[in-house]
Design a protein around this motif. Structure first.
Motif, mmCIF file in Angstrom:
data_model
loop_
_atom_site.group_PDB
_atom_site.id
_atom_site.type_symbol
_atom_site.label_atom_id
_atom_site.label_comp_id
_atom_site.label_asym_id
_atom_site.label_seq_id
_atom_site.Cartn_x
_atom_site.Cartn_y
_atom_site.Cartn_z
ATOM 1 N N ALA A 83 -3.101 30.552 78.376
ATOM 2 C CA ALA A 83 -4.417 30.015 78.753
ATOM 3 C C ALA A 83 -5.492 30.367 77.715
ATOM 4 O O ALA A 83 -6.669 30.040 77.910
ATOM 5 N N GLY A 84 -5.121 31.063 76.654
ATOM 6 C CA GLY A 84 -6.103 31.449 75.635
ATOM 7 C C GLY A 84 -6.997 32.597 76.060
ATOM 8 O O GLY A 84 -8.105 32.756 75.537
ATOM 9 N N VAL A 85 -6.535 33.393 77.023
ATOM 10 C CA VAL A 85 -7.316 34.545 77.506
ATOM 11 C C VAL A 85 -6.671 35.833 76.975
ATOM 12 O O VAL A 85 -5.552 36.168 77.347
ATOM 13 N N PRO A 86 -7.364 36.555 76.087
ATOM 14 C CA PRO A 86 -6.780 37.791 75.565
ATOM 15 C C PRO A 86 -6.852 38.919 76.596
ATOM 16 O O PRO A 86 -7.629 38.861 77.554
ATOM 17 N N CYS A 123 -4.517 41.898 90.937
ATOM 18 C CA CYS A 123 -3.549 42.845 91.502
ATOM 19 C C CYS A 123 -2.157 42.227 91.648
ATOM 20 O O CYS A 123 -1.263 42.856 92.209
ATOM 21 N N SER A 124 -1.986 40.997 91.157
ATOM 22 C CA SER A 124 -0.674 40.344 91.252
ATOM 23 C C SER A 124 -0.654 39.173 90.279
ATOM 24 O O SER A 124 -1.695 38.774 89.740
ATOM 25 N N VAL A 140 -3.109 33.903 88.161
ATOM 26 C CA VAL A 140 -3.064 32.435 88.064
ATOM 27 C C VAL A 140 -4.359 31.845 88.630
ATOM 28 O O VAL A 140 -4.986 30.975 88.019
ATOM 29 N N MET A 141 -4.787 32.344 89.785
ATOM 30 C CA MET A 141 -6.023 31.836 90.416
ATOM 31 C C MET A 141 -7.238 32.111 89.537
ATOM 32 O O MET A 141 -8.102 31.249 89.370
#
Ligand SMILES: [Mg+2]
Length: 374
Positions: free
Chosen positions: A282-285, A242-243, A248-249
């Protein structure tokens, strides 16, 4: 640009048929449409948290009240140079991502209008078409769902998303996989489960799904990381992101392998762009999700979905899927690639090339406010 006025419309838009998910049934989509004025121009945007605080803690009546009393007065009469500047001016108000998104999205559309540029180009995208997927809520029977999926597969949809909740779960999935052994599917649990359901999620690995969307609590990251360590099916987070800080976390914890970015849920396009870029690094699509918006909100999602780390077909549907007469005009239609698969095309008009029809807007408006400098 200086913001001269903000106009808010809390609307209730009747659906063709109820939308059933893990959190209940919606017969209308409650949303907030925003008209923003500055530099002698205007723009429209939308944020749709739905009628009740069931998908997230926010709801349409709530964001209308927060926008009217706190957020809109904090930006009206001010000069705002960027999305970051706008977010900074709202930064002392905690949370309220959907409410902030209404103003943030409006700022981006207005800025694109002033610069006479389509929104997708203003966001940094190059291509102007993107794949879109099919999405089915809970049906009256599994046979009805199988028929619906069959039509989507025949219609060229590359992936199909299925709502998944207790009572509409493994048995449904088994029937679907048996009938369609090679089609790409994923399920969306809308935070309907807990880590104590781990054994069931281990069984879901057998169904070769593309991902499991938001299996656990709407505000959780830690249990999702534990679940992701245990199962092989990728987890996609929706409600939990939600932010920018939450994204990041999640990336640090390994809570997911995909992120569904809904511009309204993350506080608007400013944050959506940041999350897109962080995930890419981060390599996350990612892929773009929606909240059954009118064509106004759909055009904002379509513009966002042109960015290059959105690699899975979006939850962007034609107006006619949910509405007999979409309040936003022109309505959103599906186009086709040469192989027949469905795509959405970004508008080439300055901004989003879409705004509410005045008569229809009047019909669906339940509350209205205009905020000008005091
Ligand atoms: Mg979802």
């Amino acid at each position: 640009m200086r913001i001269d006025a903000v106009e808010l419309f809390h609307v209730a838009m009747p659906l063709i048929s109820p939308w059933r998910t893990a959190y209940g049934e919606d017969y209308t989509v409650e949303s907030v449409l925003v008209r923003i004025e500055g530099e002698g121009r205007y723009a429209w945007a939308e944020s749709s948290p739905l009628a009740a605080p069931c998908y997230s803690p926010e709801w349409a009546g709530g964001i209308f009240a927060v926008l009217k009393k706190w957020l809109a007065p904090a930006v009206v009469g001010k000069s705002i140079s960027s999305g970051d500047d706008l977010q900074a001016k709202l930064g002392h108000f905690k949370g309220n991502s959907f409410a902030k998104a209404a103003l943030d999205n409006a700022w981006w559309v207005l800025d694109s209008v002033i610069q006479e540029t389509p929104l997708y180009k203003r966001l940094g995208a190059v291509k102007n078409e993107a794949d879109t997927g099919a999405d089915f809520g809970v049906c009256d029977s599994i046979n009805e769902l199988l028929d619906d999926i069959g039509r989507a597969v025949d219609d060229g949809y590359k992936r199909v998303k299925l709502k998944f909740r207790p009572g509409w779960d493994i048995e449904m999935l088994r029937a679907v996989r048996n009938r369609f052994p090679t089609q790409t599917f994923h399920i969306d649990c809308n935070s309907g489960y807990r880590i104590s359901d781990l054994e069931m999620f281990c069984r879901i690995d057998d169904f070769q799904l593309a991902m499991i969307e938001q299996p656990l609590q709407y505000d959780d990251l830690v249990d999702h990381a534990r679940l992701q360590e245990t199962i092989t099916t990728p987890i996609c987070l929706d409600e939990s992101i939600c932010s920018v800080d939450r994204a990041v976390m999640a990336l640090d914890l390994g809570s997911c392998q995909w992120i569904n970015i809904k511009p309204a849920r993350v506080g608007g396009l400013t944050n959506a762009l940041k999350i897109h870029d962080l995930a890419k690094a981060a390599g996350v699509p990612c892929w773009v999700g929606g909240m059954l918006e009118s064509a106004v909100g759909l055009q904002i999602m379509i513009a966002l979905s042109m960015l290059d780390n959105f690699t899975y077909p979006a939850d962007i549907f034609p107006s006619a899927r949910f509405y007999t007469d979409d309040v936003g005009k022109p309505e959103v239609a599906i186009s086709r690639r040469s192989d027949g698969s469905p795509i959405v095309r970004a508008s080439e008009a300055p901004g989003i090339g879409c705004e509410p029809d005045a008569k229809l807007l009047e019909k669906v408006t339940v509350a209205h406010a205009r905020i000008e400098p005091s």
